[in-house]
Design an enzyme around this catalytic site. Structure first.
Site, PDB file in Angstrom:
ATOM      1  N   TYR A  65       0.823  -1.064   0.132  1.00 55.00           N
ATOM      2  CA  TYR A  65       0.102  -0.133  -0.050  1.00 55.00           C
ATOM      3  C   TYR A  65       0.778   1.061   0.097  1.00 55.00           C
ATOM      4  O   TYR A  65       1.906   1.216   0.585  1.00 55.00           O
ATOM      5  CB  TYR A  65      -0.732   0.023   1.270  1.00 55.00           C
ATOM      6  CG  TYR A  65      -2.401  -0.289   0.851  1.00 55.00           C
ATOM      7  CD1 TYR A  65      -3.032   0.337   0.005  1.00 55.00           C
ATOM      8  CD2 TYR A  65      -2.861  -1.358   1.451  1.00 55.00           C
ATOM      9  CE1 TYR A  65      -4.144  -0.011  -0.429  1.00 55.00           C
ATOM     10  CE2 TYR A  65      -4.398  -1.701   1.130  1.00 55.00           C
ATOM     11  CZ  TYR A  65      -4.755  -0.865   0.079  1.00 55.00           C
ATOM     12  OH  TYR A  65      -6.320  -1.252  -0.283  1.00 55.00           O
ATOM     13  N   GLU A  67      -0.652   4.813  -0.584  1.00 54.26           N
ATOM     14  CA  GLU A  67      -1.264   5.895  -0.705  1.00 54.26           C
ATOM     15  C   GLU A  67      -0.776   7.394  -0.626  1.00 54.26           C
ATOM     16  O   GLU A  67       0.330   7.369   0.270  1.00 54.26           O
ATOM     17  CB  GLU A  67      -2.651   5.957   0.029  1.00 54.26           C
ATOM     18  CG  GLU A  67      -3.824   5.179  -0.433  1.00 54.26           C
ATOM     19  CD  GLU A  67      -4.573   4.254   0.357  1.00 54.26           C
ATOM     20  OE1 GLU A  67      -3.903   3.524   1.248  1.00 54.26           O
ATOM     21  OE2 GLU A  67      -5.958   4.346   0.238  1.00 54.26           O
ATOM     22  N   ASP A 211      -6.795  14.694 -24.321  1.00 52.47           N
ATOM     23  CA  ASP A 211      -6.585  13.179 -24.099  1.00 52.47           C
ATOM     24  C   ASP A 211      -5.817  12.661 -25.342  1.00 52.47           C
ATOM     25  O   ASP A 211      -6.366  12.317 -26.393  1.00 52.47           O
ATOM     26  CB  ASP A 211      -8.012  12.574 -24.008  1.00 52.47           C
ATOM     27  CG  ASP A 211      -7.855  11.242 -23.620  1.00 52.47           C
ATOM     28  OD1 ASP A 211      -6.944  10.547 -23.744  1.00 52.47           O
ATOM     29  OD2 ASP A 211      -9.226  10.672 -23.327  1.00 52.47           O
ATOM     30  N   ARG A 246      -0.920  -1.742 -18.979  1.00 56.78           N
ATOM     31  CA  ARG A 246      -2.368  -1.088 -19.052  1.00 56.78           C
ATOM     32  C   ARG A 246      -2.374  -0.074 -17.645  1.00 56.78           C
ATOM     33  O   ARG A 246      -2.398  -0.593 -16.707  1.00 56.78           O
ATOM     34  CB  ARG A 246      -3.426  -2.270 -18.791  1.00 56.78           C
ATOM     35  CG  ARG A 246      -4.984  -1.692 -18.869  1.00 56.78           C
ATOM     36  CD  ARG A 246      -5.921  -3.103 -19.261  1.00 56.78           C
ATOM     37  NE  ARG A 246      -5.499  -3.674 -20.548  1.00 56.78           N
ATOM     38  CZ  ARG A 246      -6.075  -3.300 -21.631  1.00 56.78           C
ATOM     39  NH1 ARG A 246      -6.975  -2.064 -21.715  1.00 56.78           N
ATOM     40  NH2 ARG A 246      -5.826  -3.734 -22.729  1.00 56.78           N
TER      41      ARG A 246
END
Ligand code: DSN
Length: 444
Positions: A65, A67, A211, A246
């Site tokens: 983890y 964050e 984009d 991805r």
């Protein structure tokens, strides 16, 4: 496969242990690998990563983890994660010549959501390319959060040329007075003028979001003008022409946006970052600096153009008449290849299904002026990145285009649906031979 930094000496597959631990999932993975090996992948947004990235994505960072941002985390034990994410950020900035990057978005859609949260208030006006003219769901479609939480308006392409017309876009922007203009597409085969978009955004006092997901690899190789000098914010995926794992990413230059954009990702729209994938984004950006990557992107465009030219020689109508990039959009409304007055009206859905039967993988796609639903459509989108990465040459793309035209013609002539048109069996055999000539991940 070309542009592979390493060929692995053994047949060891990263998912081998699943054979005993979870044979059911193992067999589905093997079946999918077989499908990829024995079909011609022409979905414009797909690619084949090199073996290093494919194998490297299964790494111990998935256990962690993290964050927050490098050196500003909510968890201990992040020193190596920090080093890798910092490397990914600095490599992204170097590749695209910009000052700031957030490499945590899980996808292009997540990257766009983070930008919307950062720059807009609910109910603000956004202006993006019409979905049926080549736009994207996340640019204001009513079925996406971008069209539900904001007042979404769209611009279209010129009905005659099917090209973006910047005067028309300016007029739309003046009418709509959007807070954010979105440039970028998932089915536009031509170069986009980001400087023109930036001028329009400036005139109406809007942010410009580009984009560049589809064309990021071409931009990285200098084969499409970069949006970075023009846009307030640029988003991308990393797995299309860029040929990485991805995922998504946000890039920008103005430090006054940094806190908002970073908070838009976390805690705004995402939780724990996928650091094992971020490691492979770093590798992707590293490989994209190499000469082989440039050559790959040049071939991607050349192959798309050869495919487009051959389709046209067989009487197909292509949206905008051809391509400058990696994708081709076949318009079935104007592609009657038969001499019969009463020929069948073939839809995008019909042609996609017929191509699937001979193992050429594509997707049905709406076209400018579309009257059919997105589940049926009047077009089919093709792309060259995956097969170019696989090593196919221009002559192969011409051959595939000839098969596509033969299949379309046979569908238009077909009198009964009880039997398969005669050319299918022979094309299916030739597709298999072509796939065998260019083995995919041969060591595995
Ligand atoms: N789904 C992608 C495409 O096919 O263009 C865009 O997100």
């Amino acid at each position: 496969m070309i542009s592979q930094p390493h060929q692995y000496p053994t047949s060891y597959k990263p998912w081998s242990h699943l054979k005993t631990d979870d044979p059911e999932v193992y067999s589905h993975i093997e079946a999918e690998l077989h499908r990829q090996r024995y079909s011609l992948e022409m979905i414009a947004s797909e690619n084949f990563v090199c073996q290093s990235i494919l194998a490297g994505a299964g790494n111990p960072l998935t256990n962690k983890y993290a964050e927050g941002l490098p050196h500003k985390r909510y968890y201990g034990g992040c020193e190596h994660i920090d080093a890798i994410e910092s490397l990914a950020i600095s490599r992204a900035c170097s590749l695209f010549s910009c000052h700031y990057a957030n490499v945590q978005p899980h996808s292009g859609a997540s990257a766009n959501n983070a930008v919307f949260l950062a720059l807009l208030q609910p109910g603000d006006r956004i202006l993006g390319l019409d979905l049926s003219h080549g736009g994207h769901l996340t640019h204001g479609s009513p079925v996406n959060i971008s069209g539900m939480y904001f007042q979404a308006h769209c611009y279209g392409v010129d009905p005659q040329t099917e090209l973006l017309d910047y005067d028309i876009i300016r007029e739309r922007a003046k009418e709509v007075q959007p807070q954010l203009i979105i440039a970028g597409a998932s089915a536009y085969p031509r170069v986009m003028d980001f400087a023109a978009f930036a001028n329009i955004a400036k005139e109406v006092g809007a942010y410009l979001l580009v984009d560049m997901a589809h064309i990021a690899g071409l931009v990285a190789a200098g084969l499409h003008p970069s949006p970075l000098p023009h846009a307030h914010v640029t988003t991308t995926t990393t797995h299309k022409t860029l040929r990485g794992p991805r995922g998504g990413m946000i890039l920008w230059n103005d430090n006054s946006l940094s806190a908002k954009l970073n908070k838009g990702v976390f805690p705004g729209t995402q939780g724990g970052p996928l650091e094992h994938i971020i490691a492979m984004k770093a590798t992707c950006f590293h490989l994209a600096h190499r000469e082989e990557f440039q050559t790959l992107q040049q071939k991607t465009i050349k192959n798309a153009q050869a495919f487009a030219t051959t389709l046209k020689e067989h009487g197909c109508h292509l949206v905008t008449g051809g391509t400058d990039n990696h994708l081709i959009l076949l318009n079935l409304l104007h592609s009657n290849l038969t001499n019969h007055k009463d020929s069948n009206q073939v839809t995008g859905k019909d042609l996609e299904a017929a191509l699937d039967q001979v193992h050429i993988t594509t997707n049905k796609n709406t076209v400018p002026g579309e009257k059919r639903s997105p589940f049926v459509t009047s077009g089919v989108r093709f792309g060259s990145p995956a097969l170019t990465s696989r090593g196919l040459l221009t002559q192969d793309f011409k051959l595939i285009a000839k098969w596509v035209a033969q299949i379309l013609e046979s569908l238009q002539n077909q009198k009964t649906h009880d039997t398969e048109p005669p050319c299918f069996a022979s094309i299916r055999k030739q597709v298999k031979e072509l796939c065998s000539k260019y083995p995919l991940y041969p060591e595995w």
